[in-house]
Design a protein around this motif. Structure first.
Motif, mmCIF file in Angstrom:
data_model
loop_
_atom_site.group_PDB
_atom_site.id
_atom_site.type_symbol
_atom_site.label_atom_id
_atom_site.label_comp_id
_atom_site.label_asym_id
_atom_site.label_seq_id
_atom_site.Cartn_x
_atom_site.Cartn_y
_atom_site.Cartn_z
ATOM 1 N N GLN A 70 0.780 -1.238 0.000
ATOM 2 C CA GLN A 70 0.000 0.000 0.000
ATOM 3 C C GLN A 70 0.815 1.293 0.000
ATOM 4 O O GLN A 70 0.357 2.309 -0.471
ATOM 5 N N GLU A 71 2.034 1.206 0.532
ATOM 6 C CA GLU A 71 2.766 2.466 0.718
ATOM 7 C C GLU A 71 3.557 2.893 -0.530
ATOM 8 O O GLU A 71 4.135 3.971 -0.560
ATOM 9 N N VAL A 106 4.919 10.100 -5.088
ATOM 10 C CA VAL A 106 4.042 10.190 -3.909
ATOM 11 C C VAL A 106 2.946 9.134 -4.064
ATOM 12 O O VAL A 106 2.374 8.991 -5.136
ATOM 13 N N PRO A 107 2.676 8.339 -2.997
ATOM 14 C CA PRO A 107 1.676 7.280 -3.135
ATOM 15 C C PRO A 107 0.253 7.818 -3.250
ATOM 16 O O PRO A 107 -0.065 8.898 -2.759
ATOM 17 N N VAL A 108 -0.600 7.026 -3.897
ATOM 18 C CA VAL A 108 -2.035 7.324 -3.964
ATOM 19 C C VAL A 108 -2.647 6.804 -2.664
ATOM 20 O O VAL A 108 -2.228 5.763 -2.159
ATOM 21 N N ASN A 109 -3.625 7.531 -2.141
ATOM 22 C CA ASN A 109 -4.330 7.083 -0.940
ATOM 23 C C ASN A 109 -4.783 5.616 -1.099
ATOM 24 O O ASN A 109 -5.610 5.311 -1.953
ATOM 25 N N PRO A 110 -4.228 4.676 -0.292
ATOM 26 C CA PRO A 110 -4.488 3.257 -0.528
ATOM 27 C C PRO A 110 -5.914 2.808 -0.208
ATOM 28 O O PRO A 110 -6.321 1.729 -0.619
ATOM 29 N N LYS A 111 -6.658 3.638 0.522
ATOM 30 C CA LYS A 111 -8.031 3.250 0.857
ATOM 31 C C LYS A 111 -9.040 3.779 -0.161
ATOM 32 O O LYS A 111 -10.240 3.648 0.016
#
Ligand code: TYD
Ligand code: MG
Length: 449
Positions: free
Chosen positions: A282-283, A377-382
């Motif tokens: 997820q991160e 930058v990661p996308v919001n995993p939820k």
């Protein structure tokens, strides 16, 4: 009787009296093959034709009788089950699991007394495999033969309703002077099988290998002849396999069946989203979750993008499971509307390990994954992203939004970005935060970092 030579195109079935390098009908090169037909030239028709025209209302109503295989994923692709008297082609790369699928299906259809005819493996090998697969009775009927006349006799004499022929490339007829697997042989054998299937009202499954180009080896005309064409596909390196109907005279061609290859054979995957999302980290940046619709089923998937500085003068674009031209279009929109720079970068895209999804609602997720990887930058995993992207950077409405959201809710997603056009008809009561988005720039600002 006089023998006549003709040349038949293995791509389109066109005939020519002499060999040509290029087919005059479909323009494919080197596709003409020789066929010898017995019969006198220019024979007059023996009888005058008879027309039998009736009103539609006078056609008798027959019940839609199907044999259920009780393999849900297979029944779905077949359109509810097997129609007796039909001929079903099962295509796929060698080693993908066609024989395994057919054997397992026989195991489930014992009450119809299936007959498995193999031209590729020995009976010993079939027995060994059946023992390993479990659930396959010892009194299942098998036969090892490659001569179509023998196979035809077996179909007529066997007291069962399901016949498997593995494979069409291994069988041959003595009446045709060509090697097994050639156009002439495949054509002759298939047409014989079709007549027998219809006459005896038995369902005949024919296994066929696929060539590198993705067409069923031998003639394309084989696909035109049979009632149903199923294609078994998957990447060798992944354990899951997808069954699709490319043609179905008795059902829809939208449905897919998903299986996983295990040490005990093929296992049905009834909840594909869980399988496709299982390995998610997820991160990481460059990942987004999307909701595709395949047939009538929503499937949540991970789309991955990697954007890295290029070492070439022409940067690379590589996709697995996604349409290349669609990717080019999305990159162009991101450059023009967001000022993102991909010109100096190689771009790699991967959708769920090569499961090809042709659903425009994946666009928004892919755009997010691309920008996420570019900026690291990661996308919001939820969060889940749903939307088609238009050329001006607008997010366009998609079909079946309710189903997609329900699936997301079931799998514990907390937030979904959806096209604002889809809000109008959306019922309330979703236990998931829904953000309507109109433009890609706003969507990405909301979802990234
Ligand atoms: P197979 O059904 O022989 O493929 P095809 O008929 O399409 O050529 O499947 C062959 C592959 O499947 C082979 O590489 C081994 C693998 N396999 C398993 O992993 N588990 C099993 O239980 C079986 C029967 C096969
Ligand atoms: Mg096989």
């Amino acid at each position: 009787m006089k023998q006549k030579k003709t040349f038949i195109c293995k791509e389109c079935g066109a005939q020519s009296p002499k060999w040509l390098g290029k087919c005059p009908e479909c323009n494919s090169w080197g596709s003409l093959e020789e066929q010898v037909v017995s019969g006198a030239k220019g024979q007059p028709a023996r009888t005058t034709g008879q027309a039998n025209i009736i009103k539609l209302k006078d056609v008798p109503n027959e019940p839609d009788y199907r044999f259920r295989t009780s393999i849900t994923e297979l029944d779905r692709v077949l359109g509810g089950g097997i129609i007796p008297g039909s001929i079903i082609l099962v295509g796929g790369d060698p080693g993908i699991g066609k024989s395994t699928l057919m054997l397992q299906m026989c195991g489930r259809l014992q009450k119809f007394n299936p007959l498995y005819i193999t031209g590729e493996e020995s009976l010993q090998q079939i027995k060994y495999r059946a023992q390993r697969l479990k659930g396959i009775e010892n009194d299942m009927s098998v036969m090892a033969d490659t001569l179509i006349e023998n196979i035809n006799a077996a179909i007529q004499q066997h007291d069962g309703r399901i016949i498997i022929i593995d494979s069409i490339q291994s069988v041959y007829s003595e009446r045709v002077d060509a090697t097994p697997g050639s156009v002439a042989q495949v054509r002759e054998c298939t047409s014989l099988l079709m007549q027998t299937a219809k006459k005896s009202n038995k369902a005949v499954f024919v296994v066929g290998h696929v060539t590198k180009e993705g067409v069923i080896a031998g003639p394309k005309i084989l696909e035109h002849m049979v009632d149903t064409v199923l294609q078994f596909e998957g990447e060798k390196t992944y354990s899951y396999r997808i069954l699709r109907a490319h043609k179905n005279r008795y059902g829809s061609t939208n449905e897919i069946g998903i299986f996983e290859m295990s040490d005990k054979g093929l296992r049905e995957v009834s909840n594909p989203s869980e399988l496709f999302l299982a390995q998610r980290r997820q991160e990481d940046s460059g990942i987004a979750i999307v909701a595709a619709i395949e047939g009538t089923r929503p499937i949540l998937l991970e789309v991955q993008a990697l954007v890295s500085p290029t070492g070439y003068s022409v940067p690379q674009r590589t996709t697995t499971g996604f349409d290349m031209r669609r990717l080019q279009m999305i990159l162009a929109v991101l450059e023009k509307r967001l000022g993102a720079q991909f010109r100096q970068a190689d771009v790699f895209v991967n959708v769920a390990g090569g499961v090809y999804m042709n659903d425009p609602s994946l666009d928004l997720g892919l755009a997010a994954a691309l920008i996420s990887s570019l900026r690291d930058v990661p996308v919001n995993p939820k969060a889940l992203l749903i939307g088609e992207i238009g050329l001006t950077g607008e997010v366009r409405a998609v079909s079946n939004i309710e189903q997609r959201l329900k699936e997301a809710q079931k799998l514990g997603f907390q937030k979904a970005l959806i096209p604002s056009q889809n809000m109008k008809k959306l019922p309330s009561g979703f236990d998931i935060k829904i953000s309507p988005v109109e433009r890609i720039s706003i969507a990405l600002a909301e979802i990234l970092g």
